[in-house]
Design an enzyme around this catalytic site. Structure first.
Site, PDB file in Angstrom:
ATOM      1  N   ARG A  61       1.443  21.223 -10.071  1.00 46.25           N
ATOM      2  CA  ARG A  61       1.795  22.581  -9.632  1.00 46.25           C
ATOM      3  C   ARG A  61       0.917  23.015  -8.456  1.00 46.25           C
ATOM      4  O   ARG A  61      -0.207  22.550  -8.289  1.00 46.25           O
ATOM      5  CB  ARG A  61       1.669  23.583 -10.781  1.00 46.25           C
ATOM      6  CG  ARG A  61       0.233  23.795 -11.293  1.00 46.25           C
ATOM      7  CD  ARG A  61      -0.338  25.113 -10.817  1.00 46.25           C
ATOM      8  NE  ARG A  61      -1.715  25.347 -11.175  1.00 46.25           N
ATOM      9  CZ  ARG A  61      -2.753  24.983 -10.448  1.00 46.25           C
ATOM     10  NH1 ARG A  61      -2.593  24.316  -9.341  1.00 46.25           N
ATOM     11  NH2 ARG A  61      -3.997  25.275 -10.820  1.00 46.25           N
ATOM     12  N   LYS A  89      -8.672  34.245  -8.035  1.00 45.10           N
ATOM     13  CA  LYS A  89      -9.828  33.349  -8.138  1.00 45.10           C
ATOM     14  C   LYS A  89     -10.861  33.665  -7.060  1.00 45.10           C
ATOM     15  O   LYS A  89     -12.065  33.696  -7.335  1.00 45.10           O
ATOM     16  CB  LYS A  89      -9.378  31.891  -8.042  1.00 45.10           C
ATOM     17  CG  LYS A  89     -10.430  30.918  -8.513  1.00 45.10           C
ATOM     18  CD  LYS A  89      -9.837  29.607  -8.927  1.00 45.10           C
ATOM     19  CE  LYS A  89     -10.713  28.884  -9.926  1.00 45.10           C
ATOM     20  NZ  LYS A  89     -10.083  27.728 -10.509  1.00 45.10           N
ATOM     21  N   ASP A 117      -8.460  24.116  -6.871  1.00 46.19           N
ATOM     22  CA  ASP A 117      -7.272  23.660  -7.600  1.00 46.19           C
ATOM     23  C   ASP A 117      -5.984  24.271  -7.053  1.00 46.19           C
ATOM     24  O   ASP A 117      -5.082  24.597  -7.817  1.00 46.19           O
ATOM     25  CB  ASP A 117      -7.427  23.957  -9.103  1.00 46.19           C
ATOM     26  CG  ASP A 117      -7.574  25.441  -9.399  1.00 46.19           C
ATOM     27  OD1 ASP A 117      -7.867  26.217  -8.460  1.00 46.19           O
ATOM     28  OD2 ASP A 117      -7.380  25.827 -10.562  1.00 46.19           O
ATOM     29  N   LYS A 148     -16.642  22.604 -23.400  1.00 46.69           N
ATOM     30  CA  LYS A 148     -17.079  23.958 -23.035  1.00 46.69           C
ATOM     31  C   LYS A 148     -17.373  24.762 -24.305  1.00 46.69           C
ATOM     32  O   LYS A 148     -16.909  24.412 -25.388  1.00 46.69           O
ATOM     33  CB  LYS A 148     -15.967  24.638 -22.237  1.00 46.69           C
ATOM     34  CG  LYS A 148     -15.883  24.137 -20.810  1.00 46.69           C
ATOM     35  CD  LYS A 148     -15.123  25.137 -19.970  1.00 46.69           C
ATOM     36  CE  LYS A 148     -15.429  24.955 -18.509  1.00 46.69           C
ATOM     37  NZ  LYS A 148     -14.819  25.970 -17.667  1.00 46.69           N
ATOM     38  N   GLU A 200      -7.001  18.787  -7.639  1.00 45.55           N
ATOM     39  CA  GLU A 200      -7.731  18.760  -8.914  1.00 45.55           C
ATOM     40  C   GLU A 200      -6.862  18.049  -9.950  1.00 45.55           C
ATOM     41  O   GLU A 200      -5.690  18.384 -10.123  1.00 45.55           O
ATOM     42  CB  GLU A 200      -8.056  20.177  -9.404  1.00 45.55           C
ATOM     43  CG  GLU A 200      -9.001  20.118 -10.602  1.00 45.55           C
ATOM     44  CD  GLU A 200      -8.962  21.361 -11.481  1.00 45.55           C
ATOM     45  OE1 GLU A 200     -10.007  21.983 -11.627  1.00 45.55           O
ATOM     46  OE2 GLU A 200      -7.875  21.690 -12.009  1.00 45.55           O
ATOM     47  N   HIS A 225      -5.308  29.292 -23.503  1.00 43.40           N
ATOM     48  CA  HIS A 225      -4.993  29.937 -22.225  1.00 43.40           C
ATOM     49  C   HIS A 225      -4.133  31.176 -22.486  1.00 43.40           C
ATOM     50  O   HIS A 225      -4.355  32.254 -21.925  1.00 43.40           O
ATOM     51  CB  HIS A 225      -4.242  28.936 -21.328  1.00 43.40           C
ATOM     52  CG  HIS A 225      -4.046  29.430 -19.929  1.00 43.40           C
ATOM     53  ND1 HIS A 225      -2.930  30.107 -19.542  1.00 43.40           N
ATOM     54  CD2 HIS A 225      -4.825  29.349 -18.833  1.00 43.40           C
ATOM     55  CE1 HIS A 225      -3.035  30.432 -18.263  1.00 43.40           C
ATOM     56  NE2 HIS A 225      -4.180  29.984 -17.812  1.00 43.40           N
TER      57      HIS A 225
HETATM   58  P1  0O2 Z   1      -5.617  28.176 -14.347  1.00 42.96           P
HETATM   59  O1  0O2 Z   1      -4.906  29.416 -14.711  1.00 42.96           O
HETATM   60  O2  0O2 Z   1      -5.353  27.030 -15.262  1.00 42.96           O
HETATM   61  O3  0O2 Z   1      -5.415  27.794 -12.899  1.00 42.96           O
HETATM   62  P2  0O2 Z   1     -13.295  26.029 -10.253  1.00 42.96           P
HETATM   63  O4  0O2 Z   1     -11.842  25.702 -10.496  1.00 42.96           O
HETATM   64  O5  0O2 Z   1     -14.137  24.794 -10.049  1.00 42.96           O
HETATM   65  O6  0O2 Z   1     -13.494  27.036  -9.164  1.00 42.96           O
HETATM   66  P3  0O2 Z   1     -14.464  26.284 -12.816  1.00 42.96           P
HETATM   67  O7  0O2 Z   1     -14.086  27.221 -13.923  1.00 42.96           O
HETATM   68  O8  0O2 Z   1     -15.908  26.044 -12.609  1.00 42.96           O
HETATM   69  O9  0O2 Z   1     -13.772  26.796 -11.505  1.00 42.96           O
HETATM   70  O10 0O2 Z   1     -13.803  24.878 -12.972  1.00 42.96           O
HETATM   71  P4  0O2 Z   1     -13.411  24.134 -14.296  1.00 42.96           P
HETATM   72  O11 0O2 Z   1     -14.314  24.474 -15.413  1.00 42.96           O
HETATM   73  O12 0O2 Z   1     -13.328  22.695 -13.906  1.00 42.96           O
HETATM   74  O13 0O2 Z   1     -11.972  24.757 -14.642  1.00 42.96           O
HETATM   75  C1  0O2 Z   1     -10.881  24.544 -13.829  1.00 42.96           C
HETATM   76  C2  0O2 Z   1      -9.603  24.629 -14.648  1.00 42.96           C
HETATM   77  O14 0O2 Z   1      -9.751  23.959 -15.909  1.00 42.96           O
HETATM   78  C3  0O2 Z   1      -9.190  26.039 -15.032  1.00 42.96           C
HETATM   79  O15 0O2 Z   1      -8.495  26.604 -13.964  1.00 42.96           O
HETATM   80  C4  0O2 Z   1      -8.305  25.769 -16.250  1.00 42.96           C
HETATM   81  O16 0O2 Z   1      -7.035  25.252 -15.867  1.00 42.96           O
HETATM   82  C5  0O2 Z   1      -9.054  24.657 -16.945  1.00 42.96           C
HETATM   83  N1  0O2 Z   1     -10.045  25.223 -17.894  1.00 42.96           N
HETATM   84  C6  0O2 Z   1     -11.377  25.254 -17.734  1.00 42.96           C
HETATM   85  N2  0O2 Z   1     -11.978  25.806 -18.800  1.00 42.96           N
HETATM   86  C7  0O2 Z   1     -11.002  26.133 -19.662  1.00 42.96           C
HETATM   87  C8  0O2 Z   1     -11.009  26.731 -20.980  1.00 42.96           C
HETATM   88  O17 0O2 Z   1     -12.042  27.083 -21.564  1.00 42.96           O
HETATM   89  N3  0O2 Z   1      -9.774  26.906 -21.568  1.00 42.96           N
HETATM   90  C9  0O2 Z   1      -8.610  26.536 -20.967  1.00 42.96           C
HETATM   91  N4  0O2 Z   1      -7.473  26.752 -21.619  1.00 42.96           N
HETATM   92  N5  0O2 Z   1      -8.583  25.965 -19.728  1.00 42.96           N
HETATM   93  C10 0O2 Z   1      -9.762  25.765 -19.086  1.00 42.96           C
HETATM   94  P5  0O2 Z   1      -8.411  28.185 -13.810  1.00 42.96           P
HETATM   95  O18 0O2 Z   1      -8.216  28.500 -12.362  1.00 42.96           O
HETATM   96  O19 0O2 Z   1      -9.587  28.846 -14.464  1.00 42.96           O
HETATM   97  O20 0O2 Z   1      -7.150  28.564 -14.593  1.00 42.96           O
END
Ligand code: 0O2
Length: 217
Positions: A57, A67, A86, A126, A153, A169
């Site tokens: 996507r 974000k 991402d 996490k 990503e 989520h």
């Molecule tokens: P969405 O709505 O899925 O797009 P970064 O992306 O590096 O700026 P972060 O949080 O440091 O931010 O990166 P990380 O931890 O690698 O997380 C990136 C994505 O992993 C998230 O994108 C989620 O898709 C998924 N993710 C991370 N942690 C969780 C969690 O605790 N629960 C769930 N369900 N998904 C998680 P987004 O943009 O946050 O969300």
């Protein structure tokens, strides 16, 4: 005759939304094809496919703006390309945890990809209980007059981990990050159960494979 060299371009030359999204979309297409080939080759060599399914996507404009805001950046093309990792996202769902690592290695061995980082939330879940293997890579997108290295990503997780992450989520979305502690705690317990289930299924899969080997003449 000397070959014309194609300059490597970066996003500094790209200023409009349509072109940026076109490049990310192209990166997704190229990566999808790579994953398809990896899966086909795996089937040829090991007689089974490690991938259950793949979802790709492009992040929506609303989510990109959200974000950037969350990280304290102004919404513009330069910031989104630099700070939102991402925009192009691929999620690969596998049956077994061991396949997740095999796939990650196969992706990391592709010579034209650069690995920016890996995050192993399976070995190091996490606090929420989230488990998944993340890779941030750049893939070259070949345009008519240049090559653009583009971030994608990749999240690799098991069917059970995906089931869990989807529900979690949904909970976060509904409660906007203020989830009732009892529900969040129960979900965390489920994450632990799912991890045990994944281990057990992997063990049983191995037993089934070895049983075949013992009984096949
Ligand atoms: P969405 O709505 O899925 O797009 P970064 O992306 O590096 O700026 P972060 O949080 O440091 O931010 O990166 P990380 O931890 O690698 O997380 C990136 C994505 O992993 C998230 O994108 C989620 O898709 C998924 N993710 C991370 N942690 C969780 C969690 O605790 N629960 C769930 N369900 N998904 C998680 P987004 O943009 O946050 O969300």
């Amino acid at each position: 005759m000397e070959r014309k060299s194609i300059p490597v371009r970066d996003f500094r030359d790209v200023h409009d939304w349509d072109t940026v999204m076109f490049i990310y979309r192209s990166a997704l297409k190229t990566m999808d094809t790579k994953i398809d080939i990896i899966n086909d080759e795996f089937l040829k060599r090991h007689k089974y496919t490690p991938i259950e399914h793949v979802k790709s996507r492009l992040k929506s404009p609303e989510s990109i703006v959200k974000k950037l805001k969350r990280h304290g950046y102004e919404s513009n093309i330069e910031n989104m390309v630099r700070y939102v990792n991402d925009i192009a996202g691929i999620r690969i769902i596998c049956s077994f945890t061991s396949d997740i690592y095999l796939l990650a290695d196969m992706i990391m061995n592709q010579r034209d990809l650069s690995i920016i980082y890996t995050k192993d939330y399976i070995k190091h879940p996490k606090r929420s209980g989230y488990r998944s293997y993340h890779l941030l890579i750049t893939i070259p997108v070949y345009l008519s007059d240049s090559i653009v290295d583009t971030k994608v990503e990749i999240q690799i997780r098991s069917v059970a981990q995906d089931f869990w992450a989807t529900l979690e989520h949904k909970m976060n979305y509904k409660f906007e990050g203020e989830s009732p502690p009892n529900i969040a705690n129960e979900l965390k317990e489920c994450a632990a159960l799912i991890s045990q289930l994944d281990e057990k299924m992997q063990y049983l899969n191995l037993e089934i494979q070895n049983y075949d080997k013992k009984t096949t003449p």
